[in-house]
Scaffold this active site. Structure first.
Site, PDB file in Angstrom:
ATOM      1  N   ASP A  68       0.855  -1.178   0.000  1.00 29.93           N
ATOM      2  CA  ASP A  68       0.000   0.000   0.000  1.00 29.93           C
ATOM      3  C   ASP A  68       0.893   1.230   0.000  1.00 29.93           C
ATOM      4  O   ASP A  68       1.793   1.352   0.843  1.00 29.93           O
ATOM      5  CB  ASP A  68      -0.902  -0.009   1.237  1.00 29.93           C
ATOM      6  CG  ASP A  68      -1.986   1.045   1.174  1.00 29.93           C
ATOM      7  OD1 ASP A  68      -2.861   0.935   0.294  1.00 29.93           O
ATOM      8  OD2 ASP A  68      -1.968   1.969   2.009  1.00 29.93           O
ATOM      9  N   ASN A  76      -2.329  13.121  -3.656  1.00 31.30           N
ATOM     10  CA  ASN A  76      -3.469  13.613  -4.424  1.00 31.30           C
ATOM     11  C   ASN A  76      -3.876  15.018  -3.993  1.00 31.30           C
ATOM     12  O   ASN A  76      -4.160  15.876  -4.830  1.00 31.30           O
ATOM     13  CB  ASN A  76      -4.667  12.670  -4.285  1.00 31.30           C
ATOM     14  CG  ASN A  76      -4.579  11.475  -5.212  1.00 31.30           C
ATOM     15  OD1 ASN A  76      -3.924  11.520  -6.244  1.00 31.30           O
ATOM     16  ND2 ASN A  76      -5.240  10.409  -4.848  1.00 31.30           N
ATOM     17  N   HIS A  81      -5.015  14.882  -8.569  1.00 29.45           N
ATOM     18  CA  HIS A  81      -5.281  13.474  -8.901  1.00 29.45           C
ATOM     19  C   HIS A  81      -4.533  13.000 -10.141  1.00 29.45           C
ATOM     20  O   HIS A  81      -4.168  11.827 -10.236  1.00 29.45           O
ATOM     21  CB  HIS A  81      -6.785  13.237  -9.053  1.00 29.45           C
ATOM     22  CG  HIS A  81      -7.506  13.297  -7.748  1.00 29.45           C
ATOM     23  ND1 HIS A  81      -7.536  12.244  -6.871  1.00 29.45           N
ATOM     24  CD2 HIS A  81      -8.199  14.298  -7.149  1.00 29.45           C
ATOM     25  CE1 HIS A  81      -8.214  12.571  -5.790  1.00 29.45           C
ATOM     26  NE2 HIS A  81      -8.643  13.823  -5.933  1.00 29.45           N
ATOM     27  N   ASP A  85      -2.284   9.764 -10.332  1.00 29.26           N
ATOM     28  CA  ASP A  85      -2.396   8.756 -11.389  1.00 29.26           C
ATOM     29  C   ASP A  85      -1.031   8.456 -11.999  1.00 29.26           C
ATOM     30  O   ASP A  85      -0.704   7.296 -12.284  1.00 29.26           O
ATOM     31  CB  ASP A  85      -3.348   9.225 -12.493  1.00 29.26           C
ATOM     32  CG  ASP A  85      -4.812   9.189 -12.075  1.00 29.26           C
ATOM     33  OD1 ASP A  85      -5.129   8.645 -10.984  1.00 29.26           O
ATOM     34  OD2 ASP A  85      -5.643   9.713 -12.842  1.00 29.26           O
ATOM     35  N   GLU A 111      -4.629   2.685  -4.021  1.00 27.36           N
ATOM     36  CA  GLU A 111      -3.164   2.644  -4.056  1.00 27.36           C
ATOM     37  C   GLU A 111      -2.620   1.335  -3.503  1.00 27.36           C
ATOM     38  O   GLU A 111      -1.488   1.270  -3.040  1.00 27.36           O
ATOM     39  CB  GLU A 111      -2.577   3.843  -3.302  1.00 27.36           C
ATOM     40  CG  GLU A 111      -2.855   3.865  -1.824  1.00 27.36           C
ATOM     41  CD  GLU A 111      -4.210   4.464  -1.434  1.00 27.36           C
ATOM     42  OE1 GLU A 111      -4.421   4.648  -0.233  1.00 27.36           O
ATOM     43  OE2 GLU A 111      -5.055   4.730  -2.300  1.00 27.36           O
TER      44      GLU A 111
END
Length: 192
Positions: A68, A76, A81, A85, A111
């Site tokens: 994770d 973010n 965002h 990405d 994630e």
């Protein structure tokens, strides 16, 4: 008349081939994470159950690495965002480049990533996870004018005698991953 029948048969075969190709493309898309190109959660369980059954039947090791990304919400919130990405894409590329063809790597959602390692014991999985973590910690994602350095918390579990489902492995790997987070993040923890 024969020419018409032959043409009709050829056209029908062509349509069948196109339909089959479209079906295969749709099936592949249903098993792939659109953003990263990795397997998605559905594919992970579909292919993972097969590996689990093979490992149990042949009594070979099977290890699961759960990862994770740390503080991903902050990435973010700080950079946007689209930057998040880009981090996910580059982390996915790093994972794809470092695993074997027989391994299964998937984006499980958000994630979180999972790597299923057939014929791999805990020691070998720990070596791989430590290498991946080191590579990840050295990764710098450039996005617009920002430089983002991700890290991750990792948990590892292996197939036990009583495990009948992939969820059994995942539960222990998740617990180990959360222990990594509790111990300060950016580390690898083995499930007990």
């Amino acid at each position: 008349m024969r020419l018409e029948i032959a043409t009709d048969i050829t056209e029908r075969k062509q349509m069948e081939l196109e339909l089959r190709a479209a079906h295969e493309k749709a099936r592949a898309a249903a098993l792939e994470d659109e953003l990263t190109g990795l397997h998605n959660r559905r594919a992970f369980f579909e292919f993972g159950e097969q590996l689990l059954n093979q490992s149990a039947r042949h009594q070979t090791p099977l290890t699961l690495v759960m990862m994770d990304l740390d503080h991903f919400k902050i990435i973010n919130d700080t950079y946007g965002h689209q930057a998040g990405d880009e981090v996910l894409k580059q982390v996915s590329g790093l994972l794809k480049a470092r695993i074997r063809d027989c391994d299964i790597v998937a984006r499980m959602g958000g994630e979180e990533f999972a790597i299923l390692l057939p014929d791999t014991d805990m020691t070998m999985a720990h070596v791989l996870a430590s290498r991946l973590l080191a590579l990840l910690c050295n990764l710098v994602v450039s996005y617009e004018k920002s430089r983002i350095s991700p890290s991750a918390s990792i948990g590892i579990s292996s197939l036990g005698n009583g495990d009948r489902r992939l969820e059994d492995l995942m539960c222990r790997a998740d617990e180990a991953m959360y222990q990594s987070k509790a111990k300060g993040r950016s580390r690898v923890t083995l499930a007990t």
